[in-house]
Motif scaffolding. Structure first.
Motif: not given
Ligand code: AMP
Ligand code: MG
Length: 319
Positions: A216, A310, A313, A318-319
């Motif tokens: 991340k 993934n 996210e 958020q990544q």
């Protein structure tokens, strides 16, 4: 680029596939099915057509494209200095949902590589895509959606986003995998840039060496496209990991759409969280005007289901 008439072609017709291939050779942009998601194809060697792909999708110019080939031999048309590990992976997983980042040949237009000296290559496991690629030659094909939106897993999704902006769509029904390929870079050592249905463990078993997964916050350094928010519906997503949190969110957002890995009747109507239907559910939420989506995804399942997690996210930014 919004005044085109988008031709509907059908993958169960050999002559329609031939027509799509002729259009692509003529510099047109055509969406086609793969086992992961629908791709928006353009000839790898036609910079003008590649520019049209970026325009139609509203894709940032520094987000490189994935080149698609119809055979392992065709990789040599696009890449050079191919490491032994890449050959092992191609033999093990092509055709299939794995993309390998290789050193690009110098004749590859910069539109295909986002200005990098590498090119991402995969061979899709889909009979219509393979037949098309055999006739058209290698195609760059990012997902056939407006950048940032959930990826398209049927021809209707493609038209929702791109009708009037692309030359044609080749309809091949539903995609079976439903989320994008695993992307791996091999040098200096193997690292997964984007998780997909082919896991680090499967790749380690073939390479007989450790495979890292990009952490991340580092994705943008390794893979320029991954810094952008992706795969997002219009609704707000609320992610939680326990039944208690799930119940709390349902009380707070009673009208929300609910998604969970494990469906139980105790919370009312819940959509199952599965890779091959995930994007379709997000798109149906947009059509219904849903304002909130609550997702229950237990912490202990996030590694095992890393590809799906993934995408969630990414949608959360958020990544
Ligand atoms: P999409 O075409 O939308 O499935 O996205 C392609 C993904 O592959 C993006 O996340 C890109 O950043 C990644 N990618 C494509 N080419 C390269 C490359 N040469 N090096 C690293 N990542 C790449
Ligand atoms: Mg995409």
């Amino acid at each position: 680029m919004s005044d085109l008439t988008t031709l509907r072609l059908y993958g169960n017709s050999e002559s329609d596939i031939q027509q799509a291939a002729l259009m692509l050779k003529d510099g047109k942009i055509v969406a086609f099915p793969t086992e992961t998601v629908y791709g928006l194809g353009a000839s790898v060697f036609n910079p003008e057509a590649l520019k049209h792909v970026f325009e139609a999708k509203g894709r940032p110019a520094d987000n490189p494209l994935i080149a698609h080939v119809s055979s392992i031999e065709e990789i040599a048309l696009l890449a050079e200095d191919i490491p032994e590990d890449a050959k092992l992976l191609a033999r093990a997983f092509f055709p299939g949902p794995l993309t390998i980042v290789l050193h690009a040949k110098k004749e590859i237009p910069r539109e295909a590589t986002g200005g990098l000296d590498t090119i991402a290559i995969r061979m899709p496991n889909h009979p219509i895509a393979l037949q098309l690629l055999k006739l058209s030659g290698p195609l760059c094909a990012p997902s056939a959606n407006i950048s940032g939106r959930p990826s398209p897993t049927n021809a209707y999704h493609v038209l929702e986003d791109l009708d009037g902006k692309i030359d044609a769509v080749l309809d091949g029904g539903q995609c079976t995998v439903g989320i994008e390929s695993t992307v791996i870079k091999l040098s200096p050592s193997p690292i997964i840039l984007r998780p997909g249905m082919i896991s680090a463990e499967q790749i380690e078993a073939v390479l007989k060496k450790n495979v890292e997964v990009v952490q991340k916050g580092e994705t943008h350094i390794q893979s320029p496209g991954m810094k952008y928010r992706h795969y997002s519906p219009k609704a707000h997503l609320h992610l939680c990991s326990t039944h208690e949190e799930f119940e709390g969110l349902i009380r707070k957002y009673p009208q929300a759409m609910k998604l969970s890995l494990h469906v139980s009747t105790q919370f009312g109507d819940i959509f199952p969280l599965k890779e091959h239907t995930y994007y379709d559910i997000l798109r149906s939420a947009d059509i219904k005007g849903v304002s909130d989506i609550i997702i229950l995804f237990p912490i202990e399942e996030r590694v095992l289901k890393s590809a799906l997690f993934n995408r969630i996210e990414k949608a959360l930014g958020q990544q």
